[in-house]
Scaffold this motif. Structure first.
Motif, mmCIF file in Angstrom:
data_model
loop_
_atom_site.group_PDB
_atom_site.id
_atom_site.type_symbol
_atom_site.label_atom_id
_atom_site.label_comp_id
_atom_site.label_asym_id
_atom_site.label_seq_id
_atom_site.Cartn_x
_atom_site.Cartn_y
_atom_site.Cartn_z
ATOM 1 N N LYS A 65 0.899 -1.314 -0.022
ATOM 2 C CA LYS A 65 -0.135 0.167 0.176
ATOM 3 C C LYS A 65 0.793 1.367 0.048
ATOM 4 C CE LYS A 65 -3.561 -2.134 2.486
ATOM 5 N NZ LYS A 65 -4.787 -2.398 1.468
ATOM 6 N N GLY A 76 -7.926 8.552 -1.991
ATOM 7 C CA GLY A 76 -8.263 7.214 -1.835
ATOM 8 C C GLY A 76 -6.844 6.135 -1.604
ATOM 9 N N HIS A 77 -6.058 6.463 -2.201
ATOM 10 C CA HIS A 77 -4.736 5.411 -1.712
ATOM 11 C C HIS A 77 -4.328 6.004 -0.524
ATOM 12 C CE1 HIS A 77 -4.871 4.714 -5.940
ATOM 13 N NE2 HIS A 77 -4.238 3.678 -5.900
ATOM 14 N N SER A 79 -5.861 7.399 2.361
ATOM 15 C CA SER A 79 -6.767 6.705 3.379
ATOM 16 C C SER A 79 -6.594 5.554 3.480
ATOM 17 C CB SER A 79 -8.349 7.478 2.930
ATOM 18 O OG SER A 79 -8.748 6.940 2.076
ATOM 19 N N ASP A 80 -6.675 4.774 2.312
ATOM 20 C CA ASP A 80 -6.445 3.264 2.515
ATOM 21 C C ASP A 80 -5.213 3.007 3.068
ATOM 22 O OD1 ASP A 80 -7.002 0.630 2.049
ATOM 23 O OD2 ASP A 80 -6.085 0.560 -0.003
ATOM 24 N N GLY A 83 -5.441 4.000 7.139
ATOM 25 C CA GLY A 83 -6.379 3.191 7.657
ATOM 26 C C GLY A 83 -5.894 1.791 7.981
ATOM 27 N N ALA A 84 -5.128 1.156 7.188
ATOM 28 C CA ALA A 84 -4.400 -0.052 7.035
ATOM 29 C C ALA A 84 -3.022 0.043 8.220
ATOM 30 C CB ALA A 84 -3.719 -0.394 5.756
ATOM 31 N N PRO A 109 -12.772 13.124 3.059
ATOM 32 C CA PRO A 109 -13.974 12.721 3.974
ATOM 33 C C PRO A 109 -13.587 12.665 5.413
ATOM 34 C CG PRO A 109 -13.639 11.008 2.126
ATOM 35 C CD PRO A 109 -12.627 12.115 2.280
ATOM 36 N N TRP A 111 -14.061 11.071 8.176
ATOM 37 C CA TRP A 111 -13.647 9.932 8.935
ATOM 38 C C TRP A 111 -11.965 9.602 8.349
ATOM 39 C CZ3 TRP A 111 -18.203 5.912 8.958
ATOM 40 C CH2 TRP A 111 -18.972 6.523 10.095
ATOM 41 N N ALA A 112 -11.771 9.888 7.047
ATOM 42 C CA ALA A 112 -10.085 9.770 6.710
ATOM 43 C C ALA A 112 -9.478 10.603 7.507
ATOM 44 C CB ALA A 112 -10.154 9.987 5.237
ATOM 45 N N GLU A 114 -10.255 12.060 10.211
ATOM 46 C CA GLU A 114 -10.014 11.727 11.627
ATOM 47 C C GLU A 114 -8.978 10.564 11.860
ATOM 48 O OE1 GLU A 114 -13.446 9.634 13.658
ATOM 49 O OE2 GLU A 114 -12.076 8.442 14.577
ATOM 50 N N LEU A 115 -9.042 9.666 10.901
ATOM 51 C CA LEU A 115 -7.882 8.547 11.046
ATOM 52 C C LEU A 115 -6.416 9.186 10.790
ATOM 53 C CD1 LEU A 115 -10.093 6.769 11.100
ATOM 54 C CD2 LEU A 115 -9.182 5.370 9.331
#
Lengths: 519, 369
Positions: A65, A76-77, A79-80, A83-84, A109, A111-112, A114-115
């Motif tokens: 990732k 997208g990449h 936040s992925d 999160g991971a 977004p 939540w992204a 927040e993370l």
């Protein structure tokens, strides 16, 4: 009257503002919010993870990732990846992607975002020593609404049901608290947080048998020192001998658990040993409970040391621990540090808002030692919110209101207390407070009659403390209304004599006050 | 020294013509290894009819130079054969929502060394995975997202009907062909009931950063449906969260979970940690409708859709695998983890979203069905 940590003690009203002698404290679980309980590390797993489990497949997904994020550089990449990393506990490796998400502002977004913030922020697990949640400023009804919204979204969430039950308990809505706790328990019959909270609730609601049944029924209890501690402590309130006492002793000696995890268990068994008269064993176990103590164990050991000189524990060093408001309140009380008692009681009441004790002690000290009736009223009012049928708190409210000249309100509260009086001690308290209200209302003869009745009753039941307090307040009123007349002088002198026979830290303060008043 | 000496045989296929006339035209940058870890190379190939396709070549020489060549070779071979077998089964069962394998074969190297033989699979060529198409910078395109979710649910349903669990559904494994046509890819982590799969002995066969929580804690249900199909349902729900919030359910759960309750530290049974996971899950479900971007088509028009999506997430992502799935299917052993109702629901929602988008009418006015 509602039970408490000092659940089997009689909260002898006096003054009469009153507080009882804290003579039979048990190490009943504390009931804090879930997030606070987490910070106290009371909900950790007792077992260590098995490292032999084949949990993950062979690929390093995070590395792939990282490469993809470096190549694409999209939200997208990123936040992925973030999160991971948080999932795997490797957030330190993705700070660039996290910063990218925060830099991108409104395009990301929530939540992204927040993370990303969590990935860049170190975990905050510190317990604030001096800032317990302020129930006064927070709107409890708003809290209830928010919690209800949560259980509507996910009705199978036992933790939120417990939180809701706690909010209802603080508001004095015991039936709802009972019902919601029942739901939580149905959903998680073996969960430590749920069971200990349920135990505390039902002890508070004077149903220790129900509390004990729930804990003893759990299959987890014999293996969990936190539950075992609650089982033994609550069992002793309802005179049920624990069937797990041998298991508990073995748990304390086999060093399988950390000292912190067995602190309350050691404290509970130590209290049992104290009750059986085994002072040496009790002292040894209290010492063990203080090796790495919880706040509750510190309060328990402090209480034991106060009440039994044979138990020699130097607990002063523990009073700086987080949230030791109860232990500090009592310690300061015994050191005649009245202003500081008020400060600590306030924190204690915020920490355990449904407990009657901080309200009782705070209102007593504020009224008697400091003559600060507004503060006394505040303490009593907050206590009454969750303990509507507490004789002592209602009496203390009437006492404070009477001294503030709010006689109608005082009479109203006192009439509620009258309906709850159930002992000769309560009678003494009622008579004395009625005496105060009569004096304040200008009916000196009526006031004298009530105070003298209180003095006679306390003499009959041989309660020196109540006897001295009744005399003290009689003397104060008599002096303020009759000046230095003969009758008043005689009451003052008898009062000073009675205070000499009173073994209570506050007696010296009262003597000084009376002496100053008549000078 | 020429460049060829640095490259493995699997990386030297450009210009070669394979069986059935496929011509290898372009070497792609190394993707993450799906079959056999990192031991593969990717190409664009072209058929004699001009159809372009994607080729995945097994790099056995790389495996031979690894730390444990015997194991690496065995893993590769098993994984390759498994994936080929399962894709073949999908093709023969006409599973239209699964990426189709067009051809497979072996190509000898120009050196003639047996160890330099390259095995390959040729797939339909996609335009990319979902992540490249989700654009959080623009107003959320609900109808498009729902269509992709609907197709993913249909793909899983097809697999489940063939007793196959995907186990690795995530944004990068949904490949897009045209704007509104997607398929499930990467069956390298799949499970075929009744057969031995290369990743059977792992709790988390797929990407652990998307896995359902029970698998991260090593909690394995003895019932294959609960373990494998339950996993797929969770991954579908999690994908829905990703489309709406840019993160997966697993990311949210573990980002918010107390440190002491994390799977690396938790030594107790899964049932003991479940209430703590569920508490976070409840917050996610409660907050879900609130986090969708303000002022977008979604929040202005589609409250009904949001509520239905929220409910679907709640059912699909339940942290307890025993409770996962549609409530009407709970307790029914045959359809316990059936996706049929979700396929129908997502189809309906796609239509509602598209209709309201075209007509700019709030969905509420369409009435509930």
């Amino acid at each position: 009257m509602v039970a408490d940590e000092q659940s089997t003690s009689r909260k002898v009203g006096s003054v009469m503002t009153g507080f009882g002698k804290d003579r039979d404290r048990k190490v009943i679980p504390r009931w804090r919010t879930f997030s606070e309980t987490l910070k106290f590390k009371e909900l950790d797993a007792l077992a260590t993870p098995q490292t032999s489990k084949h949990i993950f497949s062979d690929s390093d997904f995070l590395t792939s990732k990282v490469k993809e994020w470096e190549k694409h550089q999209t939200v997208g990449h990123a936040s992925d990846l973030v999160g991971a990393a948080l999932t795997l506990g490797r957030q330190t490796e993705v700070s660039e992607a996290a910063k990218f998400l925060l830099r991108s502002c409104s395009k990301v977004p929530p939540w992204a975002k927040e993370l990303a913030e969590r990935a860049l922020r170190p975990a905050d697990n510190t317990v604030s020593i001096l800032d317990p949640p302020n129930v006064e400023s927070s709107n409890l009804y708003a809290q209830v609404r928010s919690l209800r919204e949560l259980v509507r979204a996910e009705s199978r969430d036992p933790i939120t049901w417990v939180e809701l039950s706690r909010a209802y308990t603080t508001l004095g809505q015991n039936e709802k608290a009972d019902r919601t706790m029942g739901v939580a328990l149905q959903l998680a019959t073996n969960n430590r947080f749920v069971l200990r909270s349920a135990g505390r609730l039902w002890v508070h609601m004077e149903d220790p048998e129900k509390a004990h049944d729930a804990i003893v029924r759990s299959e987890r209890t014999p293996y969990d020192p936190w539950l075992l501690a609650a089982e033994i402590a609550i069992g002793s309130i309802c005179n049920r001998r624990s069937k797990y006492i041998k298991t508990a002793r073995r748990m304390l000696s086999d060093k399988r658990f950390s000292n912190y995890n067995i602190s309350e268990l050691a404290s509970a068994v130590a209290t049992l040993e104290k009750d059986y008269g085994n002072k040496r064993k009790s002292e040894r176990l209290f010492r063990l409970s203080l090796e790495d103590p919880t706040e509750n164990s510190i309060a328990q050991a402090s209480w034991a040391a106060r009440h039994d000189k044979a138990i020699r524990i130097d607990n002063k060093q523990f009073l700086e621990y987080s949230y030791t408001f109860e232990a500090r309140s009592w310690s300061l009380y015994h050191d005649n540090q009245w202003e500081q008692v008020i400060t600590e009681c306030r924190k204690w009441q915020f920490d355990q808002p449904f407990s009657s004790w901080p309200g009782i002690l705070g209102s007593y000290v504020a009224a008697v030692a400091l003559e600060d009736y507004e503060t006394s009223l505040q303490f009593a009012r907050r206590g009454v919110m969750a303990n509507r049928l507490d004789f002592t708190l209602l009496n203390n409210m009437a006492f404070a209101l009477g001294n503030l000249g709010r006689l109608d309100e005082a009479r109203k509260e006192l009439s509620k207390a009258r309906g709850l009086a159930s002992s000769s001690e309560d009678e003494v308290v009622l008579q004395a407070t009625r005496g105060l209200l009569a004096f304040r209302g200008g009916d000196i003869e009526e006031g004298r009659r009530f105070y003298e009745a209180a003095i006679r009753t306390s003499a009959r039941i041989k309660d020196r403390r109540l006897f001295a307090l009744a005399y003290f307040f009689y003397a104060l009123q008599e002096h303020s209304y009759s000046g230095l007349e003969n009758h008043s002088e005689s009451v003052v002198s008898k009062s000073l004599q009675a205070l000499n026979g009173m073994s209570d830290p506050i007696s010296n303060a009262l003597k000084n006050k009376l002496t100053q008043a008549v000078m | 020294m020429s460049l060829c000496e640095f490259l493995s045989p699997a990386e030297q296929l450009v210009g070669r013509v394979l069986t059935n006339g496929w011509e290898v035209t372009e070497l792609l940058p190394r993707p993450k290894g799906a079959t056999g870890g990192h031991f593969s190379a990717s190409y664009i190939v072209q058929s004699p009819q001009g159809q372009q396709a994607f080729l995945k070549a097994m790099d056995y020489r790389k495996a031979l130079s690894s730390f444990d060549p015997a194991s690496a070779l065995q893993i590769m071979t098993e994984a390759f054969n498994f994936e080929r077998g399962i894709l073949e089964k999908c093709r023969s069962n006409h599973l239209s929502r699964i990426v189709r394998v067009l051809d497979d074969g072996i190509v000898s190297s120009e050196s003639g060394e047996p160890s330099d033989t390259v095995q390959y699979l040729i797939f339909e060529l996609a335009r990319g995975d979902v992540r490249s198409f989700v654009d959080f910078n623009q107003a959320f395109e609900m109808s498009w997202a729902l269509r992709i979710i609907h197709q993913a649910a249909a793909g899983l349903q097809q697999l489940h009907s063939a007793h196959i669990a995907h186990q690795d559904l995530k944004p990068s494994n949904i490949i897009i062909f045209e704007r509104h046509r997607s398929k499930l890819a990467d069956l390298g982590r799949a499970y075929q009931h009744g057969e031995v799969s290369p990743h059977d002995h792992y709790c988390c066969a797929g990407d652990s950063t998307y896995a359902p929580p029970e698998l991260l804690y090593g909690h394995i249900s003895p019932d294959w449906k609960t373990r494998r199909l339950g996993c797929d349902l969770y991954l579908l729900g999690s994908l829905l969260v990703f489309f709406c919030a840019g993160v997966s359910m697993t990311h949210l759960l573990f980002a918010r979970l107390d440190d002491e309750h994390r799977f690396e530290k938790w030594g107790g049974p899964y049932s003991d940690v479940l209430p703590y996971l569920r508490q976070i899950f409840a917050q996610v479900i409660r907050d879900f409708p609130k986090i969708l971007p303000e002022g977008t088509i979604l929040s202005s028009y589609h409250h009904d859709i949001v509520n239905r999506i929220s409910e679907a997430i709640r059912q699909l992502c339940d942290p307890d695998p025993e409770l996962r799935g549609h409530p009407r299917n709970v307790g029914r052993s045959d359809t316990r983890y059936s996706l049929e109702r979700y396929v129908a629901t997502f189809d309906l929602l796609v239509r509602k979203a598209e209709w309201s988008l075209m007509n700019k009418v709030p969905v509420e006015k369409l009435g509930r069905s």
